[in-house]
Structure formats: structure tokens, C-alpha cells
Write an enzyme that holds these catalytic residues in place. Structure first.
Site, PDB file in Angstrom:
ATOM      1  CG  MET A 258      68.885  11.484 -62.987  1.00  0.00           C
ATOM      2  SD  MET A 258      68.889  12.963 -64.016  1.00  0.00           S
ATOM      3  CE  MET A 258      68.487  12.297 -65.620  1.00  0.00           C
TER       4      MET A 258
ATOM      5  CB  VAL B 244      76.600   5.094 -57.808  1.00  0.00           C
ATOM      6  CG1 VAL B 244      76.874   4.924 -56.314  1.00  0.00           C
ATOM      7  CG2 VAL B 244      75.392   6.001 -58.028  1.00  0.00           C
TER       8      VAL B 244
ATOM      9  CE  LYS C 231      73.151   9.377 -57.311  1.00  0.00           C
ATOM     10  NZ  LYS C 231      71.697   9.674 -57.200  1.00  0.00           N
TER      11      LYS C 231
ATOM     12  CG  ASP D  59      61.616   8.581 -59.100  1.00  0.00           C
ATOM     13  OD1 ASP D  59      60.662   7.954 -59.603  1.00  0.00           O
ATOM     14  OD2 ASP D  59      62.772   8.535 -59.558  1.00  0.00           O
TER      15      ASP D  59
END
Length: 413
Positions: A26, A29, A44, A147
Site C-alpha cells: 500500500m 515509507v 508514506k 487489520d
């Protein structure tokens, strides 16, 4: 071919990228420096560019990642808590969408378990405790993380826990996915999350129970060679109790994990705060193992007493004589007046144990004797359970006739 290291030294808006930290599905970083506020931050990034040659699936995944980035900014940005990574801002540049967040140094729980596999209880419990405090803060804002897993739990160098990655978090007014869409890491997902049902904070409690299980046993609660088998186990089977996997795990902690991972959300802890309170109750001094009330034992020091509920029940049990067993009536008895010599001896104080004498006041005619426990009213000593003895009537007291009087004879015809 893009490499994350290629961006080191470059600037995106006011942020200078100093070091590559990690790359995931996703985003990427970086450790960065905010040139306006003069502080170190984490940045990010999600690329806005569609690379030539990407399949439709890859393009959809990239778009999904951008949505998650915005979702994370909205979710974590609403939360200000010492155990949650702080989101400072969200922005868009020509090539990237990004979120600027708090920069912390430390290791993820995954990195810690890769080295040590099992954490001792005194080290594991503070981590779980802080994650629960983070989830409690999210729950109060009606945010479900969805999550919770070891890689999203950061432990800083000073021992503070930081929950990360609210990228698939469910917000109260906006959900990035509709019911029926499954997102999350399967090994730690709740049965209702796997089934695509509506979620609340109890789903995060299940996931944390799975993390707690792994931290204390070195094994994940559910293992399988393929996703279908894993899903079946999570929904239909119970994990081996943690105390069996690791004998050093106490009964009370093992039971806590079982409750947190109940298949039915209604049988779990209903809020992170409830689980946190239960955890603190286990760890509080003198709490020990969870016991049934009938087996509870109170042990006192010094001149205090040791009491068991069993002894107490015996003391309160109905007497065969009927109600009021603590007060046993005895018929009045006549006593002859003492002789002058006896009166003199009585005035000087009769030694204890003299037959016919009592160290306590004798009941008068029509009075009631009360059966008392030694040491006053209260529970008996633990070594001798309390009993109630039926009082017996003492024989009439007679006095030896004086020599000067004619002998008095008694007998039976």
C-alpha cells in the site's frame, strides 16, 4: 524500473526524503525532514502515475492503495492518543499522494518475534495493554482498525507501543468498502470479517486475541496450507488453548484469550475497555487465578483470622434444634447460698477450672445462655471449622454441710 532509493535526497513539497524505511503493498515509507516546521517526520507515498505495461489488476490495486491512504489520513487523523501513530497532514504533489506522520524509532512486533519467538508474560502483557488503550480510543470514535497484526504494532525504544496503519479502517460515516468485501490479514481476521459481515470493535478484539496467542505461545492460533483451509479453521474450529502450547501461561490468561477469540462476537469482551479491565484485574496484586466463590479463601496475618466460606456455611447451617441455634435456653436452676468460707474464697478470686465455677457470668433464672465462639463474635479459625454444640444442663450445685450442723441425709426409698 523505479527503485525506492532513487528518491532519497529529493523533495516533495516541503519534505526532504532522507532515508528509505519500508515498502509494502500500500505504499512506500521514508524518513523525511519537514523544512517548514524543522522536524523529522515519516512520509508514506503512493504514486499517482500509471506505469506503462501495468495490467488492469495492477492499476486497480494502485487506485485502491490511493483510497486507503486517504482513508488512513481520515481515520488516524481523528485520533490523538499516545499509542497511535499521529497523522500530521495529507497532501498531493504532481507525482505522489502522501501522508505526513509521526516518526518513531523502534521495531515492529513481527521483527521482535522473528528474533525471540515467545515473549515472557511480564513483557507481553504491557504490549497488549497499550494496544487495548489504542483500540479503546478508536472505539470511542467508532473507528474499527480491521487489520490488527504484529507488523502493525510498533514498539519504540523506550517501550511505548504505537498502533499503525489505519489504511483499511472503518469509519462511522464513510466506509471505503461495502459489506461483503474482505480486507485484512487472514491469520488474524475474525470470523465475521472473513464472512464479509458488518464489523465493530469486537472484531479488533478477536484479532488482538490472536496476536496475544502468538506472542505467548510462539505459534499463530490457526495455521493452514491454503486460504480455504485457513478460513474454515477460523470460522469453525477452536485453537489449542494457549496454556497447553506453553505451560507458563496461566489459566486466567489462557481463558482471557479464549474469550477474546470466541466465534460469536456476543461472547467476547464487548469493548476494548472491558478487556483492558479484565487484564488489569488478573495482574493486580493478590488477584491470582480466577476462582469460584465457594473456593475462595481469605488469609489474614497477625491476630486476624483465616476464614473459608465452607466453614462459614457450617456455622450458618440450620441446627437440628430449629432456628436460633446460637441461643440455647436452659431451664433455671436453684443454687444454695454459698457458705461464708466459700464467699471469702470467691471474693479472693476462684482459680480457673474449679468445678462448679465459671469465668463468665452465670445466667440468672429465666435468662438465656448464648453460645459464643472463643475470641468474640466472628468467624472461627480456619484450623477448626465453626461448630455449634448443644448446651447441656449442669447438675444442681450442692454445698458440703458444716461440721457444727447435724448431718443432712438424702437418699432414695
Amino acid at each position: 524500473m523505479f527503485r525506492p532509493e532513487d528518491l532519497i535526497g529529493k523533495q516533495i513539497d516541503q519534505f526532504r526524503l532522507d532515508r528509505f524505511i519500508a515498502r509494502g503493498a500500500m505504499g512506500i515509507v521514508y524518513k523525511a525532514f519537514d523544512t517548514v516546521l524543522a522536524r523529522t517526520v515519516a512520509l508514506k507515498l503512493i504514486s499517482r502515475q500509471v506505469t506503462d505495461g501495468l495490467s488492469t489488476q495492477d492499476i486497480n490495486a494502485q487506485e485502491e492503495a490511493r483510497k486507503r491512504l486517504i482513508q488512513e489520513a481520515k481515520a488516524a487523523g481523528r485520533l490523538t492518543h499516545p499509542n497511535i501513530i499521529t497523522i500530521h497532514s495529507y497532501g498531493e504533489s504532481e507525482n505522489f499522494d502522501y501522508i505526513c506522520m509521526e516518526y518513531v524509532t523502534g521495531k515492529t512486533l513481527t521483527q521482535l518475534l522473528n528474533v525471540r519467538k515467545i515473549l515472557p508474560i511480564e513483557e507481553a502483557i504491557p504490549i497488549i495493554e497499550q494496544v487495548l488503550m489504542a483500540l479503546d480510543a478508536a472505539s470511542r470514535e467508532q473507528i474499527v482498525h480491521r487489520d490488527i497484526k504484529p507488523s502493525n504494532i510498533m514498539i519504540t525504544e523506550d517501550g511505548r507501543v504505537k498502533v499503525m496503519d489505519f489504511g483499511i479502517a472503518k469509519l462511522p460515516s464513510l466506509s471505503m468498502t461495502t459489506t461483503g468485501t474482505v480486507l485484512g490479514t487472514p491469520y488474524y481476521m475474525s470470523p465475521e470479517q472473513i464472512s464479509g459481515q458488518k464489523l465493530d470493535s469486537r472484531s479488533d478484539i478477536f484479532s488482538l486475541g490472536a496476536v496475544m496467542y502468538q506472542v505467548l505461545t510462539g505459534e499463530r492460533p490457526f495455521e493452514a496450507e491454503n486460504t480455504a483451509t485457513l478460513v474454515y479453521k477460523i470460522v469453525q474450529t477452536e485453537p489449542i488453548p494457549a496454556k497447553i502450547r506453553n505451560s507458563s501461561v496461566s489459566e486466567s490468561v489462557s481463558n482471557m484469550i479464549i474469550k477474546a477469540m470466541a466465534k460469536n462476537p456476543g461472547q467476547r469482551y464487548q469493548t476494548p475497555r472491558e478487556m483492558l479491565q479484565a487484564l488489569k484485574a488478573i495482574l493486580s496484586p493478590g488477584a491470582g487465578e480466577v476462582r469460584e466463590e465457594s473456593d475462595a479463601t481469605i488469609i489474614a496475618s497477625g491476630d486476624e483470622f483465616e476464614m473459608t466460606l465452607q466453614a462459614d456455611k457450617a456455622a450458618l447451617a440450620p441446627s437440628p434444634m430449629g432456628p436460633g441455634v446460637s441461643e440455647v435456653s436452659t431451664p433455671p436452676r436453684e443454687e444454695l447460698p454459698p457458705s461464708p468460707s466459700e464467699q471469702k474464697s470467691s471474693d479472693q478470686g476462684a482459680p480457673s477450672g474449679v468445678p462448679g465455677r465459671s469465668t463468665e457470668a452465670q445466667p440468672g433464672k429465666g435468662d438465656t445462655e448464648t453460645v459464643k465462639r472463643k475470641g468474640g463474635v466472628g468467624p472461627p479459625a480456619a484450623s477448626k471449622p465453626a461448630t455449634v454444640t448443644k448446651a447441656t444442663t449442669s447438675p444442681p450445685v450442692t454445698t458440703k454441710p458444716k461440721p457444727s450442723l447435724p448431718p443432712k441425709t438424702t437418699g432414695l426409698n
